[in-house]
Design a protein around this motif. Structure first.
Motif, PDB file in Angstrom:
ATOM      1  N   GLY A 101      -5.311  -1.369  -7.884  1.00 16.36           N
ATOM      2  CA  GLY A 101      -5.530   0.039  -7.559  1.00 16.36           C
ATOM      3  C   GLY A 101      -4.493   0.908  -8.230  1.00 16.36           C
ATOM      4  N   GLU A 102      -4.939   1.737  -9.151  1.00 18.04           N
ATOM      5  CA  GLU A 102      -4.020   2.641  -9.833  1.00 18.04           C
ATOM      6  C   GLU A 102      -4.263   4.094  -9.460  1.00 18.04           C
ATOM      7  OE1 GLU A 102      -2.902   1.480 -13.929  1.00 18.04           O
ATOM      8  OE2 GLU A 102      -4.557   0.046 -13.778  1.00 18.04           O
ATOM      9  N   THR A 103      -5.400   4.359  -8.808  1.00 13.60           N
ATOM     10  CA  THR A 103      -5.716   5.712  -8.346  1.00 13.60           C
ATOM     11  C   THR A 103      -6.295   5.627  -6.937  1.00 13.60           C
ATOM     12  OG1 THR A 103      -8.013   5.691  -9.134  1.00 13.60           O
ATOM     13  CG2 THR A 103      -6.297   6.363 -10.720  1.00 13.60           C
ATOM     14  N   GLU A 104      -6.317   6.764  -6.249  1.00  6.28           N
ATOM     15  CA  GLU A 104      -6.936   6.795  -4.925  1.00  6.28           C
ATOM     16  C   GLU A 104      -8.428   6.496  -5.033  1.00  6.28           C
ATOM     17  OE1 GLU A 104      -5.612   7.015  -1.917  1.00  6.28           O
ATOM     18  OE2 GLU A 104      -3.592   7.119  -2.737  1.00  6.28           O
ATOM     19  N   GLN A 105      -9.027   6.841  -6.160  1.00  2.69           N
ATOM     20  CA  GLN A 105     -10.445   6.544  -6.359  1.00  2.69           C
ATOM     21  C   GLN A 105     -10.672   5.027  -6.387  1.00  2.69           C
ATOM     22  OE1 GLN A 105      -8.732   8.888  -8.155  1.00  2.69           O
ATOM     23  NE2 GLN A 105      -9.677  10.609  -7.044  1.00  2.69           N
ATOM     24  N   ASP A 106      -9.718   4.284  -6.964  1.00  2.00           N
ATOM     25  CA  ASP A 106      -9.824   2.817  -6.970  1.00  2.00           C
ATOM     26  C   ASP A 106      -9.855   2.278  -5.546  1.00  2.00           C
ATOM     27  OD1 ASP A 106      -9.719   2.798  -9.757  1.00  2.00           O
ATOM     28  OD2 ASP A 106      -7.558   2.415  -9.816  1.00  2.00           O
ATOM     29  N   VAL A 107      -8.994   2.849  -4.697  1.00  2.00           N
ATOM     30  CA  VAL A 107      -8.943   2.401  -3.304  1.00  2.00           C
ATOM     31  C   VAL A 107     -10.232   2.779  -2.580  1.00  2.00           C
ATOM     32  CG1 VAL A 107      -7.673   2.569  -1.132  1.00  2.00           C
ATOM     33  CG2 VAL A 107      -6.429   2.594  -3.305  1.00  2.00           C
ATOM     34  N   ALA A 108     -10.765   3.955  -2.884  1.00  2.00           N
ATOM     35  CA  ALA A 108     -12.004   4.398  -2.252  1.00  2.00           C
ATOM     36  C   ALA A 108     -13.164   3.470  -2.594  1.00  2.00           C
ATOM     37  CB  ALA A 108     -12.327   5.829  -2.673  1.00  2.00           C
ATOM     38  N   VAL A 109     -13.169   2.933  -3.805  1.00  2.00           N
ATOM     39  CA  VAL A 109     -14.219   1.990  -4.192  1.00  2.00           C
ATOM     40  C   VAL A 109     -14.182   0.753  -3.296  1.00  2.00           C
ATOM     41  CG1 VAL A 109     -14.947   0.384  -6.009  1.00  2.00           C
ATOM     42  CG2 VAL A 109     -14.412   2.755  -6.585  1.00  2.00           C
ATOM     43  N   VAL A 110     -12.982   0.260  -3.005  1.00  2.00           N
ATOM     44  CA  VAL A 110     -12.850  -0.906  -2.134  1.00  2.00           C
ATOM     45  C   VAL A 110     -13.319  -0.560  -0.721  1.00  2.00           C
ATOM     46  CG1 VAL A 110     -11.274  -2.629  -1.197  1.00  2.00           C
ATOM     47  CG2 VAL A 110     -10.922  -1.760  -3.504  1.00  2.00           C
ATOM     48  N   ALA A 111     -12.942   0.626  -0.250  1.00  2.00           N
ATOM     49  CA  ALA A 111     -13.359   1.045   1.088  1.00  2.00           C
ATOM     50  C   ALA A 111     -14.882   1.099   1.196  1.00  2.00           C
ATOM     51  CB  ALA A 111     -12.752   2.406   1.415  1.00  2.00           C
ATOM     52  N   ARG A 112     -15.534   1.633   0.179  1.00  2.00           N
ATOM     53  CA  ARG A 112     -16.996   1.712   0.210  1.00  2.00           C
ATOM     54  C   ARG A 112     -17.615   0.318   0.164  1.00  2.00           C
ATOM     55  NH1 ARG A 112     -16.016   6.525  -2.914  1.00  2.00           N
ATOM     56  NH2 ARG A 112     -16.146   5.367  -4.878  1.00  2.00           N
ATOM     57  N   LEU A 113     -16.998  -0.592  -0.588  1.00  2.00           N
ATOM     58  CA  LEU A 113     -17.480  -1.969  -0.637  1.00  2.00           C
ATOM     59  C   LEU A 113     -17.448  -2.602   0.758  1.00  2.00           C
ATOM     60  CD1 LEU A 113     -16.433  -4.640  -3.249  1.00  2.00           C
ATOM     61  CD2 LEU A 113     -16.148  -5.124  -0.828  1.00  2.00           C
ATOM     62  N   ILE A 114     -16.347  -2.381   1.466  1.00  2.00           N
ATOM     63  CA  ILE A 114     -16.189  -2.951   2.810  1.00  2.00           C
ATOM     64  C   ILE A 114     -17.219  -2.361   3.764  1.00  2.00           C
ATOM     65  CG2 ILE A 114     -14.649  -3.019   4.813  1.00  2.00           C
ATOM     66  CD1 ILE A 114     -12.325  -3.121   2.730  1.00  2.00           C
ATOM     67  N   LEU A 115     -17.390  -1.047   3.717  1.00  2.00           N
ATOM     68  CA  LEU A 115     -18.299  -0.386   4.650  1.00  2.00           C
ATOM     69  C   LEU A 115     -19.759  -0.741   4.378  1.00  2.00           C
ATOM     70  CD1 LEU A 115     -16.615   3.124   4.880  1.00  2.00           C
ATOM     71  CD2 LEU A 115     -16.537   1.275   6.561  1.00  2.00           C
ATOM     72  N   ALA A 116     -20.072  -1.101   3.145  1.00  2.00           N
ATOM     73  CA  ALA A 116     -21.444  -1.442   2.800  1.00  2.00           C
ATOM     74  C   ALA A 116     -21.789  -2.892   3.126  1.00  2.00           C
ATOM     75  CB  ALA A 116     -21.690  -1.178   1.313  1.00  2.00           C
ATOM     76  N   ALA A 117     -20.770  -3.723   3.335  1.00  2.00           N
ATOM     77  CA  ALA A 117     -21.014  -5.146   3.569  1.00  2.00           C
ATOM     78  C   ALA A 117     -21.559  -5.395   4.968  1.00  2.00           C
ATOM     79  CB  ALA A 117     -19.720  -5.927   3.373  1.00  2.00           C
ATOM     80  N   SER A 118     -22.348  -6.439   5.105  1.00  2.00           N
ATOM     81  CA  SER A 118     -22.864  -6.838   6.408  1.00  2.00           C
ATOM     82  C   SER A 118     -23.003  -8.359   6.441  1.00  2.00           C
ATOM     83  CB  SER A 118     -24.214  -6.185   6.676  1.00  2.00           C
ATOM     84  OG  SER A 118     -24.708  -6.568   7.948  1.00  2.00           O
ATOM     85  N   PRO A 119     -22.261  -9.028   7.338  1.00  2.00           N
ATOM     86  CA  PRO A 119     -21.265  -8.459   8.252  1.00  2.00           C
ATOM     87  C   PRO A 119     -20.023  -8.012   7.484  1.00  2.00           C
ATOM     88  CG  PRO A 119     -21.198 -10.843   8.365  1.00  2.00           C
ATOM     89  CD  PRO A 119     -22.355 -10.497   7.472  1.00  2.00           C
ATOM     90  N   ARG A 120     -19.290  -7.095   8.065  1.00  2.00           N
ATOM     91  CA  ARG A 120     -18.148  -6.540   7.364  1.00  2.00           C
ATOM     92  C   ARG A 120     -16.963  -7.506   7.350  1.00  2.00           C
ATOM     93  NH1 ARG A 120     -18.532  -0.452   9.816  1.00  2.00           N
ATOM     94  NH2 ARG A 120     -20.058   0.332   8.322  1.00  2.00           N
ATOM     95  N   PRO A 121     -16.277  -7.579   6.207  1.00  2.00           N
ATOM     96  CA  PRO A 121     -15.040  -8.364   6.135  1.00  2.00           C
ATOM     97  C   PRO A 121     -13.913  -7.601   6.805  1.00  2.00           C
ATOM     98  CG  PRO A 121     -15.403  -7.223   4.074  1.00  2.00           C
ATOM     99  CD  PRO A 121     -16.602  -6.934   4.930  1.00  2.00           C
ATOM    100  N   ALA A 122     -12.780  -8.233   6.956  1.00  2.00           N
ATOM    101  CA  ALA A 122     -11.598  -7.528   7.442  1.00  2.00           C
ATOM    102  C   ALA A 122     -11.092  -6.618   6.329  1.00  2.00           C
ATOM    103  CB  ALA A 122     -10.508  -8.511   7.837  1.00  2.00           C
ATOM    104  N   ALA A 123     -10.640  -5.431   6.701  1.00  2.00           N
ATOM    105  CA  ALA A 123     -10.136  -4.465   5.725  1.00  2.00           C
ATOM    106  C   ALA A 123      -8.618  -4.439   5.791  1.00  2.00           C
ATOM    107  CB  ALA A 123     -10.692  -3.076   6.022  1.00  2.00           C
ATOM    108  N   ILE A 124      -7.980  -4.790   4.701  1.00  2.00           N
ATOM    109  CA  ILE A 124      -6.532  -4.718   4.614  1.00  2.00           C
ATOM    110  C   ILE A 124      -6.246  -3.730   3.487  1.00  2.00           C
ATOM    111  CG2 ILE A 124      -4.394  -6.048   4.575  1.00  2.00           C
ATOM    112  CD1 ILE A 124      -6.275  -7.199   6.630  1.00  2.00           C
ATOM    113  N   ILE A 125      -6.306  -2.453   3.821  1.00  2.00           N
ATOM    114  CA  ILE A 125      -6.166  -1.408   2.817  1.00  2.00           C
ATOM    115  C   ILE A 125      -4.959  -0.570   3.169  1.00  2.00           C
ATOM    116  CG2 ILE A 125      -7.252   0.600   1.735  1.00  2.00           C
ATOM    117  CD1 ILE A 125      -9.918  -0.566   2.296  1.00  2.00           C
ATOM    118  N   ARG A 126      -3.994  -0.511   2.266  1.00  2.00           N
ATOM    119  CA  ARG A 126      -2.762   0.200   2.563  1.00  2.00           C
ATOM    120  C   ARG A 126      -2.967   1.699   2.635  1.00  2.00           C
ATOM    121  NH1 ARG A 126       0.016   2.779   4.271  1.00  2.00           N
ATOM    122  NH2 ARG A 126       2.277   2.963   4.354  1.00  2.00           N
TER     123      ARG A 126
END
Length: 199
Positions: free
Chosen positions: A169-194
């Motif tokens: 992650g070099e930008t906040e947009q990079d982190v947002a991509v991971v967040a959207r990946l987590i929220l779209a998953a079913s069942p959801r994985p654990a989110a460890i996002i700083r």
């Protein structure tokens, strides 16, 4: 924890308060509990986000893993839609043992770890943490008297585990991509996002 949809943990009080404030700023009803009161019996249990200060930063690796694993197991209850664990932005503390404990709880779902916090100058490129473009272990955090950072290799700190995926992650947009990946998953994985992204 009736009414709770997100269960969050942080390894110290500063992190718990910061996490709670980030969610509150986005309109969530938040309760922050202080160790050892992790039952949520103080404050409003009818909340959207329960943030638990686990006080595991300075525990032994074994004790930290046991405590985080026990709390993460609560996220398997039907009312919890997302488990979020906040780690230190300079990779101090018991990050490896804690993430591996979470991975054990979330067997079959996995753990998505995005340790970058670009708005504070903490970026991750090719699995290496940089603090304002300097390798983390070459900064003042290497001289922390309690938790010195000894490497900037994120996988070296986390340890090998097939269920833990580490994201650059070099930008906040990079982190947002991971967040959207987590929220779209079913069942959801654990989110460890700083960094809790703005969007």
């Amino acid at each position: 924890m009736p009414g709770t949809h997100i269960l969050a943990t942080a390894d110290d009080l500063t992190g718990a308060v910061e996490t709670g404030a980030k969610f509150a700023a986005r309109g969530f009803r938040v309760t922050v509990t202080l160790w050892p009161d992790t039952a949520g019996e103080t404050g409003d249990a009818e909340c959207d986000v329960m943030v638990m200060d686990t006080e595991t930063r300075h525990l032994s690796a074994e004790d930290a893993a046991a405590r985080i694993g026990s709390l993460a197991a609560r996220a398997l209850s039907p009312q919890i839609e997302l488990f979020y664990h906040k780690t230190d932005s300079t990779l101090r503390g018991n990050i490896g043992p804690e993430l591996r404990a979470v991975a054990g709880v979330f067997a079959g779902r996995g753990v998505e770890y995005a340790p970058a916090y670009p708005s504070l100058g903490r970026t991750v490129a090719r699995g290496r943490l940089l603090i304002h473009s300097v390798p983390a272990h070459q900064t003042e955090f290497a001289r922390d008297p309690l938790d010195p950072i000894w490497t900037n290799d994120v996988r070296g700190i986390v340890g090998e585990h097939p269920a833990i995926r580490i994201h650059d992650g070099e930008t906040e947009q990079d982190v947002a991509v991971v967040a959207r990946l987590i929220l779209a998953a079913s069942p959801r994985p654990a989110a460890i996002i700083r960094s809790i992204p703005e969007s």
